[in-house]
Design a protein around this motif. Sequence first.
Motif, PDB file in Angstrom:
ATOM      1  N   UNK A   1       0.819  -1.215   0.000  1.00  0.00           N
ATOM      2  CA  UNK A   1       0.000   0.000   0.000  1.00  0.00           C
ATOM      3  C   UNK A   1       0.856   1.270   0.000  1.00  0.00           C
ATOM      4  N   UNK A   2       0.287   2.383  -0.475  1.00  0.00           N
ATOM      5  CA  UNK A   2       0.936   3.681  -0.264  1.00  0.00           C
ATOM      6  C   UNK A   2       1.034   3.951   1.234  1.00  0.00           C
ATOM      7  N   UNK A   3       2.177   4.460   1.688  1.00  0.00           N
ATOM      8  CA  UNK A   3       2.420   4.681   3.117  1.00  0.00           C
ATOM      9  C   UNK A   3       2.739   6.138   3.393  1.00  0.00           C
ATOM     10  N   UNK A   4       2.867   6.450   4.665  1.00  0.00           N
ATOM     11  CA  UNK A   4       3.372   7.737   5.101  1.00  0.00           C
ATOM     12  C   UNK A   4       4.375   7.479   6.219  1.00  0.00           C
ATOM     13  N   UNK A   5       5.147   8.476   6.576  1.00  0.00           N
ATOM     14  CA  UNK A   5       6.212   8.292   7.569  1.00  0.00           C
ATOM     15  C   UNK A   5       5.645   7.766   8.889  1.00  0.00           C
ATOM     16  N   UNK A   6       6.274   6.723   9.406  1.00  0.00           N
ATOM     17  CA  UNK A   6       5.874   6.158  10.687  1.00  0.00           C
ATOM     18  C   UNK A   6       4.826   5.065  10.599  1.00  0.00           C
ATOM     19  N   UNK A   7       4.280   4.843   9.400  1.00  0.00           N
ATOM     20  CA  UNK A   7       3.259   3.814   9.222  1.00  0.00           C
ATOM     21  C   UNK A   7       3.858   2.651   8.428  1.00  0.00           C
ATOM     22  N   UNK A   8       3.671   1.431   8.906  1.00  0.00           N
ATOM     23  CA  UNK A   8       4.289   0.264   8.281  1.00  0.00           C
ATOM     24  C   UNK A   8       3.250  -0.571   7.529  1.00  0.00           C
ATOM     25  N   UNK A   9       3.742  -1.303   6.530  1.00  0.00           N
ATOM     26  CA  UNK A   9       2.853  -2.154   5.752  1.00  0.00           C
ATOM     27  C   UNK A   9       2.104  -3.135   6.652  1.00  0.00           C
ATOM     28  N   UNK A  10       2.800  -3.719   7.612  1.00  0.00           N
ATOM     29  CA  UNK A  10       2.169  -4.713   8.477  1.00  0.00           C
ATOM     30  C   UNK A  10       0.987  -4.117   9.227  1.00  0.00           C
ATOM     31  N   UNK A  11       1.164  -2.889   9.730  1.00  0.00           N
ATOM     32  CA  UNK A  11       0.081  -2.217  10.461  1.00  0.00           C
ATOM     33  C   UNK A  11      -1.107  -1.975   9.545  1.00  0.00           C
ATOM     34  N   UNK A  12      -0.823  -1.435   8.348  1.00  0.00           N
ATOM     35  CA  UNK A  12      -1.894  -1.094   7.419  1.00  0.00           C
ATOM     36  C   UNK A  12      -2.627  -2.350   6.934  1.00  0.00           C
ATOM     37  N   UNK A  13      -1.870  -3.414   6.651  1.00  0.00           N
ATOM     38  CA  UNK A  13      -2.510  -4.665   6.219  1.00  0.00           C
ATOM     39  C   UNK A  13      -3.434  -5.206   7.313  1.00  0.00           C
ATOM     40  N   UNK A  14      -2.981  -5.107   8.555  1.00  0.00           N
ATOM     41  CA  UNK A  14      -3.802  -5.598   9.655  1.00  0.00           C
ATOM     42  C   UNK A  14      -5.095  -4.817   9.796  1.00  0.00           C
ATOM     43  N   UNK A  15      -5.016  -3.494   9.690  1.00  0.00           N
ATOM     44  CA  UNK A  15      -6.211  -2.655   9.825  1.00  0.00           C
ATOM     45  C   UNK A  15      -7.181  -2.894   8.669  1.00  0.00           C
ATOM     46  N   UNK A  16      -6.644  -2.996   7.451  1.00  0.00           N
ATOM     47  CA  UNK A  16      -7.515  -3.225   6.293  1.00  0.00           C
ATOM     48  C   UNK A  16      -8.129  -4.615   6.364  1.00  0.00           C
ATOM     49  N   UNK A  17      -7.381  -5.584   6.884  1.00  0.00           N
ATOM     50  CA  UNK A  17      -7.945  -6.922   7.079  1.00  0.00           C
ATOM     51  C   UNK A  17      -9.141  -6.890   8.016  1.00  0.00           C
ATOM     52  N   UNK A  18      -9.039  -6.102   9.095  1.00  0.00           N
ATOM     53  CA  UNK A  18     -10.168  -5.970  10.012  1.00  0.00           C
ATOM     54  C   UNK A  18     -11.364  -5.300   9.333  1.00  0.00           C
TER      55      UNK A  18
END
Length: 693
Positions: free
Chosen positions: A153-170
Motif C-alpha cells: 500500500x501507499x504509506x506515510x512516515x511512521x506507518x508500516x505495511x504490516x500495520x496497514x494490512x492488519x487494519x484493512x484486514x479488520x
Amino acid sequence: MVSAPALDGQPLACLRGAGGKTQERLARLGIYSVHDLLFHLPLRYEDRTSLTPIGALRHGVQAQIEGMVELTDLAAKGRRALVCRISDGSGGINLRFFHFSAEQRTRLKVGTRLRCFGEAREGYYGLEMVHPEYQVLDSPEAAPLSASLTPVYPLTEGLHQKTLRGLIGQALNLLHLAPGTLPEMLPEAVRQRHRFPVLAEALRMLHLPEPGASPQTLRIAQQRLAFEELLAHHLSLSRFRTQVRCHSAPRLTLSKAATHHFEQALPFGLTGAQRRVIAEIAADLQGPQPMMRLVQGDVGSGKTVVAARAALTALSANFQVAVMAPTELLAEQHVRSFRQWLEPLGAQVVFLAGRLKGAARRETLRVIAEGEAGVVLGTHALFQDEVRFQRLGLVIIDEQHRFGVHQRLALREKGRHDGLTPHQLIMTATPIPRTLAMLGYADLDISVIDELPPGRTPVKTAVIPATRRPEVIARIVDWVAQGRQAYWVCTLIEESETLQCEAAEKTAALLREALPEVRVGLIHGRMKSAEKDVVMAAFKAAEVDLLVATTVIEVGVDVPNAGLMVIENPERLGLAQLHQLRGRVGRGPGESHCLLMYQPPLTDTAKQRLGILRETADGFLIAERDLQLRGPGELLGVRQTGQVQFKVADLARDEALLDAVKAAADALLRNHPERVGPLLRRWLGDAGRYAEV
C-alpha cells in the motif's frame, strides 16, 4: 434487529491497533474511517503464497525463503552492518541490516529458523537480501503461508505495511459480517451491462487477490471502482451545472453600431474562429440563464480580444465586468489591452491589486462600489470582502485551473443582485484533452479558438544538453546583432520561489559577465510590481536585449521582436507549461527558436516529453500527451493547484469508460436520485459539497 452503522460512520478507533498516533498517520493519507481504509488500494502485490529454495534465487528477483541461521556478526568490510547467514540445504544467502539493535542481533542467533521476503541482489559474498521483511518461526505450522497475494500500500512516515494490512484486514472482516454497511450505488442494469462484480467483492479481490487471479480479473475489479469514482466526479459537476441553470441572469445584447465601432478600432482583423466563439458567447449572454462557458485556445490565438468583446456587451447594458487573472503580471497585461480597446468607447477600466494601498485603494474601491468603474481587473484581491460591486453582470476568469471552484463561486456571489446571477466566461491557454473536458468540465459549455492570427511563425524547437551552453551564449551575440531580442528562462524543481529567484539572479549575473555587449534584464516573482513594470517596459521598448526570467513569464508577456527562448532544465517542467513558455516567441515577423537545454542524463519520461515538444506545436496534441504522462490537474479545484486526487481512476487508462459514465449519470439522476448524495460523499468527501452550492 438493529442494522450496523455505515462504514463511513465507523471510526478507526473501533479497530485493534488504531491508537491515537496511528490515526494521526492515517489522516495524512486521507484515512479517517473504516470506509476510507477499504478504498485505500494497493500499489502492487507480492507473492508470498509459496517458498523459493535459496539455491534457486536469482539477482533482482523478489522471493520468499526459509532457512536456519548459520552465523550472525558485524560486517567485516564496507559500511557498518549486521550480517546474518541462513541456509536451507539448497544454498545459503546473507541478510544485511544497516539499521539494527542489540536485541535484533540476539534474536538472530545460530539455529533460529527464519522466513524472509525481499529482493536478492549481488553482494560482497554472493547473493544477499538487504533489510528483508522476516519473522522468527518457532515451528513451521505456527505460521502458515499466505493464501492470497500480499498487497503493498501507499504509506506515510511512521506507518508500516504490516500495520496497514492488519487494519484493512479488520475492515474487510467487518464488511464480510455486514455487507449492507457498504451499499451499492450503481444501478443493477449498469453493473450487469459491464459485467462488474458487486462493490464488496471488487474490494476483496483488490485487497486480497487469490494466487491464481488473472490480470484481467484484477482489471475488472479496478474498473468497477474507477467507473463509480468517475461517475461521482461527473455527477458533482452536472449537479452544479443544473443548480446554476436554475438562477436567472441579465439578458445582454450589443448593438450593431457598438460592434462596428469596437472592431474598427482594433489594430488587427478578427479570425474566423474568434468570430465563431464571439457568436457563441453572444447567444449565451442574450439568454435568461447564467452563461457558464469555457473558451480554450492555443497560445496566441486571441482569447483576450474575445473576452473584451464580451465585456463590451455587459458594459453597454450598464453592468460591471470583473476580470480575474492568476498573476499580477498577466492582470497588468489585460489592463493595457482592455484600456486600449474599451476606454475609447467610454468605459472606465481599473486595476485592483494587493499592492494598491492607502488613498489610491480607497478611491478604487469607491468607484467600483458606486458603479463608476465598468471593468475591474485584478488577481485574488477581487475576492476580498471589502470589494463590492454595484451591478456585476459578467465575471471573466483567465487561466481558471489556477483557481479553486470555491474562489470562482465567491466572485460570482458578489454579483448577485435583484435575483440575478452574473454570467461567467472562463478562459484557458492550456488546451484540454477530450477525456478531461468530458469529465472535468461537465458544468461548462466549451468553445475552441482553433485558428492562429495571420503572421504567427512556427517556432523551431531544439533539444540540447547543458554541455553546449557556451555555443548557446555565443548564439545570443549573433541574435542580438541582428536587432532581435531573447528570453532566458530559469527553472528549479524546488517549490521555493526564493530559490528560483536566486537562480535567475545568479544566471543574469553570469550572462552579463559573459556578454558585456548585450543588455541583460532580469524579472522574477519576488520583485515589486513597479520594478517588474520598468523591466518589462524596457524589454518591450527594445532597451533590453536579453530578458532572464523565472516561469513568471509563462503567460501574459507579448514582445513580438523576441524570437529566441532558452529554457534551462526543461525536464523539470510539464509539457503544458513548456508549451506555454514557448508561446512567448513566434509572435512577430522573422524566424523564432526555442532551445530546451537539459541536464543529462535524461529519464525515459523526460526524453518522451522533450521529444513531443520538438515534434509538434499543436497544443491539443501536447495536452493529450501531457495527460498520459503526468495525469490531470485537480478537476474540482478544491485545492488551487496540484494533481487530481483520484483514488482509483486514471483518465488516460480509463478513457474508454467515459461515454458509459455519462450515460450512467443520466440513468442515476432519472431513476435513483436518492443515491447521488451518498455517492458524492463516498468518493469526494468535502470536495463534493462544492457541487451543491
